[in-house]
Design a protein around this motif. Structure first.
Motif, mmCIF file in Angstrom:
data_model
loop_
_atom_site.group_PDB
_atom_site.id
_atom_site.type_symbol
_atom_site.label_atom_id
_atom_site.label_comp_id
_atom_site.label_asym_id
_atom_site.label_seq_id
_atom_site.Cartn_x
_atom_site.Cartn_y
_atom_site.Cartn_z
ATOM 1 N N LYS A 428 22.062 -12.591 -14.239
ATOM 2 C CA LYS A 428 21.096 -11.504 -14.069
ATOM 3 C C LYS A 428 20.962 -11.175 -12.579
ATOM 4 O O LYS A 428 20.516 -11.991 -11.783
ATOM 5 C CB LYS A 428 19.740 -11.918 -14.656
ATOM 6 N N SER A 430 19.554 -8.529 -9.559
ATOM 7 C CA SER A 430 18.516 -7.536 -9.344
ATOM 8 C C SER A 430 18.555 -7.078 -7.883
ATOM 9 O O SER A 430 18.762 -7.890 -6.985
ATOM 10 C CB SER A 430 17.172 -8.184 -9.681
ATOM 11 N N VAL A 432 16.390 -5.726 -4.922
ATOM 12 C CA VAL A 432 14.944 -5.758 -4.655
ATOM 13 C C VAL A 432 14.639 -5.293 -3.233
ATOM 14 O O VAL A 432 15.527 -5.254 -2.378
ATOM 15 C CB VAL A 432 14.383 -7.187 -4.870
ATOM 16 N N THR A 437 10.375 -6.829 -5.093
ATOM 17 C CA THR A 437 10.177 -5.920 -6.232
ATOM 18 C C THR A 437 11.462 -5.124 -6.456
ATOM 19 O O THR A 437 12.058 -4.613 -5.487
ATOM 20 C CB THR A 437 9.035 -4.917 -5.923
ATOM 21 N N GLU A 438 11.850 -5.004 -7.722
ATOM 22 C CA GLU A 438 13.076 -4.263 -8.032
ATOM 23 C C GLU A 438 12.951 -2.813 -7.564
ATOM 24 O O GLU A 438 11.918 -2.177 -7.800
ATOM 25 C CB GLU A 438 13.341 -4.316 -9.537
ATOM 26 N N GLN A 450 18.864 -13.721 -10.373
ATOM 27 C CA GLN A 450 17.561 -14.117 -10.900
ATOM 28 C C GLN A 450 17.566 -15.428 -11.688
ATOM 29 O O GLN A 450 16.523 -16.051 -11.823
ATOM 30 C CB GLN A 450 17.015 -12.992 -11.798
ATOM 31 N N CYS A 478 14.610 -17.399 -6.642
ATOM 32 C CA CYS A 478 15.569 -16.323 -6.836
ATOM 33 C C CYS A 478 16.585 -16.412 -5.696
ATOM 34 O O CYS A 478 16.214 -16.593 -4.537
ATOM 35 C CB CYS A 478 14.746 -15.039 -6.836
ATOM 36 N N LYS A 487 21.842 -0.046 -7.333
ATOM 37 C CA LYS A 487 22.212 0.106 -8.741
ATOM 38 C C LYS A 487 22.069 1.586 -9.039
ATOM 39 O O LYS A 487 21.031 2.171 -8.702
ATOM 40 C CB LYS A 487 21.229 -0.715 -9.574
ATOM 41 N N TYR A 493 26.597 -1.412 -10.172
ATOM 42 C CA TYR A 493 26.256 -1.926 -8.846
ATOM 43 C C TYR A 493 27.266 -1.474 -7.807
ATOM 44 O O TYR A 493 28.471 -1.448 -8.067
ATOM 45 C CB TYR A 493 26.198 -3.466 -8.875
#
Ligand code: PRX
Length: 631
Positions: A428, A430, A432, A437-438, A450, A478, A487, A493
């Motif tokens: 996973k 992400s 951020v 925060t995403e 993650q 993380c 993304k 990505y």
């Protein structure tokens, strides 16, 4: 995006991703069952952040999975089709490798190597490098391979940090028609190390070398040794290897990989990404001294019983046709290389590759640095003849294996030139912001991972604290990868380069701190700052800014030469800057931090942007003038 790149190989297994999304731990449990275990695990994942243990209680051996399991069905199948730079060639079948590895395991044992001992290997791209690694794995010794382009000072640090009691090297290796004298470099590196008990010397080039009491020749040791050595039944979490890599601070750090999780990650990704079949001929151009070579030259192809080409020398030696000649000669079907190599080939035009029969190719890959869309399209059209999918694979020394990549062996999705598409199942990712925060689609942020994954590093060699700080302290629980990414609206990505002070030069990883401390180590230098600026072939090249100590009056050309020499001796030729600028001062913030961003802009002739935090704006104008004069 254009349908043109929507190339599939007929696979479309949607169940795997569904399973992985619903429960990544059970998903990896199933994947691990594709390997041969001596005994099963009691716990799939023991996650005590940031320390992960995979397949706890299971017993396994990497060398057993690479060799023993193929003996009943593939002992006559070629494992390695090796070509030396000077035209030498040799084929090793799975049966041959099995014997050589067992013999060399016995050699190591006879020299006192035990489970958990570290063995440093400093060899050119010859089959014996792979044999030595598998022999270490067979008896539970931890290999520490050092890229044969690194200098004596670099290898010295790595031998010292890992406290290796055995070093394996060769008299020399061929590179661009010349012999690189590896044994001489080892002699310099180990002269103060009592703890190094033996140096094993492979006779590759037969050039003259100095022999000391610690030296033993590979051929002598292998002459009368038993060819039978059972693989040790090791814990899944038993360390397989240390691989040193550059970071943001100080000296390179020893990334430690364990066995069961790492092999699981490689076994699965090799299948999904390369769609490997028994009839394939795989060719990865990476040197085994880097992680791509560890994972996708040594371990993954052998786990699958694949046939692969291994090439010793420079890709452009004796000329620009060498790679295409190898692809044609060995009927290579899967080719995995770097954007830097492709940019170099592309520069020499289409006629050279077009004069070779590349029709055996069915899948192409890239790794190590962002690939420019125009280079991707050239690769697709000229090399792949618009029939081969291209997998752009993002991963790191620390991740052990691929993390983001198209997976033609698993599914058919549209490809976008320059994007690695989606994370592999069970991982996973992400993107951020500064606070974790995403970020919304198409906004640049920091790439994070993650959940723990099976190929992840166990820790940094004897430095758990640094492991925690470097990767796990920016965001709670993380993994911080150190890359910028975004993304897009389709969930694809795009990797946008390093977010930290690590440089990527021709795909090689170099730490700014390491290079700056080397330059400052010269007695004329007061301060130094290095940065990367864009380059047509290498992606980035290094430029260095140097402030001399007060009162130093020296010919700048002579000093530049001396500093180049020092960098080559302390680190290696790959870290040599394109240009050194001697400047009166460096641009710094009021709190004394060097503003590398400004240096990068000045060096690449771009607008310098906001300078409001600068302590002394005049520094910028002076540097701009110096750069202009020297460019
Ligand atoms: O910045 C990313 C870049 O290479 C870094 C990892 O370097 P290293 O540990 O030497 O491993 C390289 C081979 C796996 C990453 O943090 N990188 C790697 N692959 C890609 C990439 N950047 C863009 N696209 C890639 N496919």
């Amino acid at each position: 995006m254009s349908k043109k790149y929507d190339i599939g190989l007929g696979h479309n297994d949607v169940t795997l991703r569904k399973k992985a999304d619903s429960d990544y731990v059970s998903f990896w449990d199933e994947q691990a069952q594709n390997l041969s275990w001596f005994s099963p695990w009691e716990k799939i994942l023991d996650w005590n952040p940031p320390f992960a243990k995979w397949f706890v209680g299971g017993k396994i051996n990497a060398s057993y999975n690479a060799l023993d399991i193929h003996q009943a069905t593939k002992s006559d199948k070629p494992a390695i089709l090796w070509e030396g730079e000077n035209g030498d060639s040799k084929t090793y079948t799975y049966g041959d490798l099995f014997i050589e590895v067992q013999k060399f395991s016995n050699v190591l044992k006879s020299l006192g190597v035990q489970k958990g001992d570290r063995v440093t290997i400093y060899l050119p791209m010859v089959p014996e490098l792979l044999i030595a690694m598998l022999a270490c794995a067979r008896i539970g010794a931890i290999h520490n391979v050092v890229f044969s382009g690194f200098s004596a000072a670099s290898i010295k640090d790595r031998i010292d940090d890992s406290k290796s009691k055995i070093v394996i090297t060769s008299d020399g290796g061929y590179r661009r028609g010349k012999i690189v004298k590896l044994k001489k470099i080892i002699d310099d590196a180990i002269k103060d190390f009592e703890f190094v008990k033996h140096v094993i010397v492979l006779e590759r080039t037969k050039n003259e070398i100095t022999i000391s009491s610690k030296d033993k020749f590979w051929s002598d040791l292998m002459a009368n040794v038993s060819s039978s050595c059972d693989a040790e039944k090791l814990d899944s979490t038993h360390p397989l290897y240390i691989l040193y890599t550059s970071g943001t601070t100080g000296k390179p750090k020893g990334v430690l990989h364990e066995t069961g999780g790492y092999l699981t990650h490689l076994h699965s990704t090799f299948q999904w990404a390369f769609d490997i079949k028994d009839s394939d001929v795989f060719f990865c151009t990476a040197d085994i001294g880097w992680v791509t070579g560890h994972s996708y030259v040594v371990y993954a192809p052998l786990l699958h019983g694949a046939t692969q080409v291994m090439y010793e020398g420079a890709p452009d030696f004796p000329d620009m046709s060498r790679m295409w000649d190898i692809l044609q000669k060995y009927d290579v079907s899967i080719f995995y290389t770097t954007p830097t190599a492709l940019r170099m080939f592309m520069k020499f035009g289409d006629d050279i590759p077009n004069s070779f029969d590349l029709s055996s190719l069915r899948l192409l890959g890239t790794v190590g640095e962002p690939i420019n869309p125009e280079v991707w399209k050239w690769y697709y059209k000229i090399i792949g003849k618009e029939k081969c999918p291209i997998i752009d694979t993002w991963w790191q020394t620390e991740t052990g294996g691929m993390m983001i990549s198209p997976l033609p062996g698993l599914e058919t999705i549209p490809l976008k030139p320059g994007s690695g598409t989606l994370p592999i199942p069970g991982v996973k990712i992400s993107v951020v912001d500064e606070f974790g925060t995403e970020v919304p689609p198409n906004i640049k942020g920091y790439l994070t991972i993650q959940n723990p994954w099976p190929g992840m590093l166990q820790t940094l060699w004897e430095d758990d604290e640094k492991y925690k700080t470097v990767y796990w302290s920016k965001y709670p629980n993380c993994y911080y990868a150190g890359d910028y990414a975004l993304k897009d609206e389709d969930g694809y990505y795009w990797i946008l380069g390093r977010a930290d002070d690590v440089l990527k030069i021709a795909g090689h990883r170099i730490g700014t701190a390491e290079l700056e401390s080397c330059i400052v180590g010269d007695d004329t230098v007061a301060e130094s700052a290095v940065c990367g600026i864009p380059d047509e072939i290498k992606g980035d090249v290094i430029i260095a800014f140097v402030v001399l100590k007060d009162g130093i009056d020296i010919d700048k050309i002579v000093l530049e030469k001396k500093l180049f020499e020092k960098i080559r001796n302390d680190i290696g030729a790959i870290a040599t800057p394109k240009q050194i600028y001697f400047v009166p001062k460096l641009p710094k913030t009021r709190s004394g931090k060097i503003m590398r961003r400004l240096l990068k802009s000045i060096g690449s002739g771009e607008l310098i942007g906001d300078t409001s935090t600068l302590d002394d704006v005049s520094a910028v104008t002076e540097i701009q003038n110096i750069v202009k004069q020297q460019s």
